[in-house]
Design an enzyme around this catalytic site. Structure first.
Site, PDB file in Angstrom:
ATOM      1  N   GLY A   1       8.373  -6.155 -14.422  1.00 39.53           N
ATOM      2  CA  GLY A   1       9.624  -5.855 -15.103  1.00 39.53           C
ATOM      3  C   GLY A   1      10.420  -4.758 -14.439  1.00 39.53           C
TER       4      GLY A   1
ATOM      5  N   SER B   1      13.086  -4.815 -12.266  1.00 44.27           N
ATOM      6  CA  SER B   1      14.423  -5.053 -11.707  1.00 44.27           C
ATOM      7  C   SER B   1      15.475  -4.136 -12.309  1.00 44.27           C
ATOM      8  CB  SER B   1      14.832  -6.519 -11.919  1.00 44.27           C
ATOM      9  OG  SER B   1      14.825  -6.849 -13.298  1.00 44.27           O
TER      10      SER B   1
ATOM     11  N   GLY C   1      15.984  -0.535 -15.424  1.00 45.08           N
ATOM     12  CA  GLY C   1      15.405   0.348 -16.429  1.00 45.08           C
ATOM     13  C   GLY C   1      14.269   1.223 -15.934  1.00 45.08           C
ATOM     14  N   ILE C   2      13.273   1.397 -16.779  1.00 41.75           N
ATOM     15  CA  ILE C   2      12.143   2.272 -16.471  1.00 41.75           C
ATOM     16  C   ILE C   2      11.371   1.758 -15.269  1.00 41.75           C
ATOM     17  CG2 ILE C   2       9.946   3.165 -17.325  1.00 41.75           C
ATOM     18  CD1 ILE C   2      11.199   3.174 -20.150  1.00 41.75           C
ATOM     19  N   GLY C   3      11.154   0.444 -15.200  1.00 44.60           N
ATOM     20  CA  GLY C   3      10.415  -0.120 -14.070  1.00 44.60           C
ATOM     21  C   GLY C   3      11.090   0.174 -12.743  1.00 44.60           C
TER      22      GLY C   3
ATOM     23  N   TYR D   1       6.350  -6.814 -33.734  1.00 43.88           N
ATOM     24  CA  TYR D   1       6.486  -5.983 -32.533  1.00 43.88           C
ATOM     25  C   TYR D   1       5.376  -4.946 -32.458  1.00 43.88           C
ATOM     26  CZ  TYR D   1       8.528  -2.712 -29.154  1.00 43.88           C
ATOM     27  OH  TYR D   1       8.736  -1.886 -28.077  1.00 43.88           O
TER      28      TYR D   1
ATOM     29  N   LYS E   1       2.682  -4.166 -29.358  1.00 41.03           N
ATOM     30  CA  LYS E   1       2.643  -2.907 -28.614  1.00 41.03           C
ATOM     31  C   LYS E   1       1.301  -2.201 -28.811  1.00 41.03           C
ATOM     32  CE  LYS E   1       5.368  -1.754 -26.270  1.00 41.03           C
ATOM     33  NZ  LYS E   1       5.710  -2.160 -24.886  1.00 41.03           N
TER      34      LYS E   1
END
Length: 275
Positions: free
Chosen positions: A13, A15, A17-19, A164, A168
């Site tokens: 993930g 591409s 944000g945080i990644g 959710y 998580k």
């Protein structure tokens, strides 16, 4: 040489944000970075693809491999790990960053929607971790870092969005289990979660655009992830880490630099964290 010279970091993930930010900070430290995400073509509303991030990684001083990947596809994940290990002679770190968010009550959640977020969050994390383990065993300092929260069983967190929360917490439970299963192999497994909301597309489009002003930039999560990656001898393994607390322990005290809005006074505490 920089701390991560020659080390290979595989980030799902990544591409945007945080990644993406973790990819860039690892590149600054000389790492080989595998940008593994579904976004290989530009999105009309969301900036960033695996190819644009790969170029940023190269520009920042790292080496990049862009792989289009859906973490739900077990065969594709195994091929991606093999391709990364062959290109960079191994894998040292897996960052389980890919995740789906859906903040609704169980009664209001379509089961197909739950199946989707479960398949990405829990099953995807499990599939990627399992596929990475054979390569991490060969690393001198292997790490699995999963972006999931501490398990908070307070009723006010159990109530609002059960589907959710299940996924998580499932990611966290999986990681805590891996910490013990892999302890004898010298592989560290930790979770990482932000103290405040982070200014990403998920916040802007999935939650509330106004939250951006009360959030921190993804850089704080990247700084914390780097500290985990640099830790040795299973020092942090089995811990559910919070970005601000970890950085404070490492001597960082200036958190103003991470504000999305420099003038913001009341930052929003992230989900599952109590004051």
């Amino acid at each position: 040489m920089t701390p991560l010279t020659g080390k290979t970091v595989f980030i799902t993930g990544s591409s945007r944000g945080i990644g993406r930010e973790i990819a860039l900070i690892c590149a600054e430290q000389g790492a080989n970075v595998v940008i593994a995400a579904k976004s290989d073509q530009p999105h009309p509303k969301l900036p960033g693809t695996i190819h644009s991030v790969a170029q940023e990684v190269e520009d920042a001083g790292g080496k990049a491999l862009a792989i289009k990947l859906d973490v739900r596809d077990e065969d594709a994940v195994q091929r991606a790990m093999q391709d990364a290990a062959e290109k960079f002679i191994g894998i040292d770190v897996l960052v389980n960053n890919a995740s789906a968010i859906s903040l609704s009550r169980l009664q209001d959640t379509d089961i197909k929607r739950f199946d989707l977020i479960h398949s990405i969050n829990v099953r995807g994390t499990l599939v990627c971790s399992k596929a990475a383990i054979p390569y991490l065993k060969k690393s001198q300092n292997g790490h699995i870092i999963t972006l999931s929260p501490p398990i908070n069983l307070s009723s006010h967190w159990l109530k609002p969005y059960i589907p959710y929360t299940l996924t998580k917490y499932g990611m966290t439970l999986l990681t805590l289990g891996l910490a013990e299963e892999l302890r004898g192999d010298g592989i560290s497994a930790t979770t990482l979660w932000p103290q405040t909301t982070i200014a990403t597309a998920a916040i802007e489009f999935a939650l509330d655009k106004d939250l951006l002003k009360r959030s921190r930039t993804p850089r704080i999560m990247a700084e914390a992830a780097l500290e985990i990656i640099k830790s040795e001898n299973l020092q942090l393994s089995g811990q559910t880490l919070i970005d601000e607390s970890l950085l404070r322990d490492r001597g960082i005290s200036d958190f103003e630099q991470f504000k999305f809005d420099p003038h913001a006074q009341d930052l929003m505490r992230d989900l599952f964290l109590d004051a």
